[in-house]
Design a protein around this motif. Structure first.
Motif, PDB file in Angstrom:
ATOM      1  N   VAL A  58      -1.882   0.274   0.041  1.00 39.91           N
ATOM      2  CA  VAL A  58      -0.589   0.719  -0.495  1.00 39.91           C
ATOM      3  C   VAL A  58      -0.083  -0.269  -1.535  1.00 39.91           C
ATOM      4  O   VAL A  58       0.381   0.126  -2.609  1.00 39.91           O
ATOM      5  CB  VAL A  58       0.432   0.934   0.642  1.00 39.91           C
ATOM      6  CG1 VAL A  58       1.839   1.118   0.085  1.00 39.91           C
ATOM      7  CG2 VAL A  58       0.036   2.143   1.480  1.00 39.91           C
ATOM      8  N   VAL A  97       3.914   7.867   0.797  1.00 41.83           N
ATOM      9  CA  VAL A  97       2.617   7.783   1.456  1.00 41.83           C
ATOM     10  C   VAL A  97       2.726   8.580   2.747  1.00 41.83           C
ATOM     11  O   VAL A  97       3.687   8.408   3.502  1.00 41.83           O
ATOM     12  CB  VAL A  97       2.226   6.322   1.774  1.00 41.83           C
ATOM     13  CG1 VAL A  97       0.925   6.265   2.549  1.00 41.83           C
ATOM     14  CG2 VAL A  97       2.105   5.513   0.498  1.00 41.83           C
ATOM     15  N   ALA A 133      -1.388   9.289  -0.982  1.00 42.78           N
ATOM     16  CA  ALA A 133      -0.360   8.605  -1.759  1.00 42.78           C
ATOM     17  C   ALA A 133       0.096   9.527  -2.882  1.00 42.78           C
ATOM     18  O   ALA A 133      -0.718  10.239  -3.475  1.00 42.78           O
ATOM     19  CB  ALA A 133      -0.911   7.309  -2.336  1.00 42.78           C
TER      20      ALA A 133
END
Length: 180
Positions: free
Chosen positions: A145, A162, A171
């Motif tokens: 991330v 996400v 994502a």
């Protein structure tokens, strides 16, 4: 407005659910929620029609006989009514991350720049990407991330969301949002 109605589809389930705060680039944290409880609730919701609630097979077994409804093709129950109010338990304490850190920067900036604003219409581009990690690999998820956040930032975008879906961790990166 008059004549406008909102009808939801509700999926109810049970099972393990986890939540992780990941990312943190530029103070922007994202909550990632996943687990079989979410997956089965999503499946049940997919069987509901607008205005209906469907209880998954797993949840229906826990309240054997307490639901009024009809079985769907998967064995879930399309609710007609619930005779008793189920008991509830208090939510766990607030996380150490401030609420504002979970909001998209575009929303914070728009609200700060236009008190009382109800929004605006913009052209935007969206990229969906499946991350190469599972929700159970917290260290890998956090690193993935953060890497997507940095890459999006480098090209003038923002990692907006996400989520954990049946196909994996997805994502959503956006360009053209307010302040981005």
């Amino acid at each position: 407005p008059p004549g406008f109605g909102l009808r939801l589809r509700v999926g109810i389930s049970t099972g393990p659910v986890s939540c992780a705060l990941v990312g943190g680039v530029g103070g922007r944290w994202l909550a990632v929620i996943g687990g079989t409880g979410i997956t089965t609730a999503d499946r049940a919701q997919g069987e509901a029609r607008p205005g209906e609630a469907v209880v998954s097979v797993e949840a229906a077994m826990l309240v054997d006989g307490a639901l009024e409804g009809e079985a769907t093709a998967s064995g879930a129950i399309r609710l007609r009514g619930v005779p008793e109010q189920p008991s509830s338990r208090p939510l766990s304490p607030d996380p150490d991350v401030p609420f504002e850190a979970l909001l998209p920067h575009s929303v914070i900036s728009l609200l700060a720049s236009r008190p009382g604003s109800k929004g605006e219409i913009r052209s935007a581009s969206v990229l969906f990407a499946r991350l190469p990690v599972g929700p159970e690999d917290l260290k890998g998820l956090h690193g993935s991330v953060a890497a997507v956040q940095l890459a999006a930032q480098r090209f003038g975008g923002v990692l907006e969301d996400v989520g954990v879906e049946e196909k994996g961790v997805l994502a959503r990166v956006c360009w053209g949002l307010a302040m981005h």
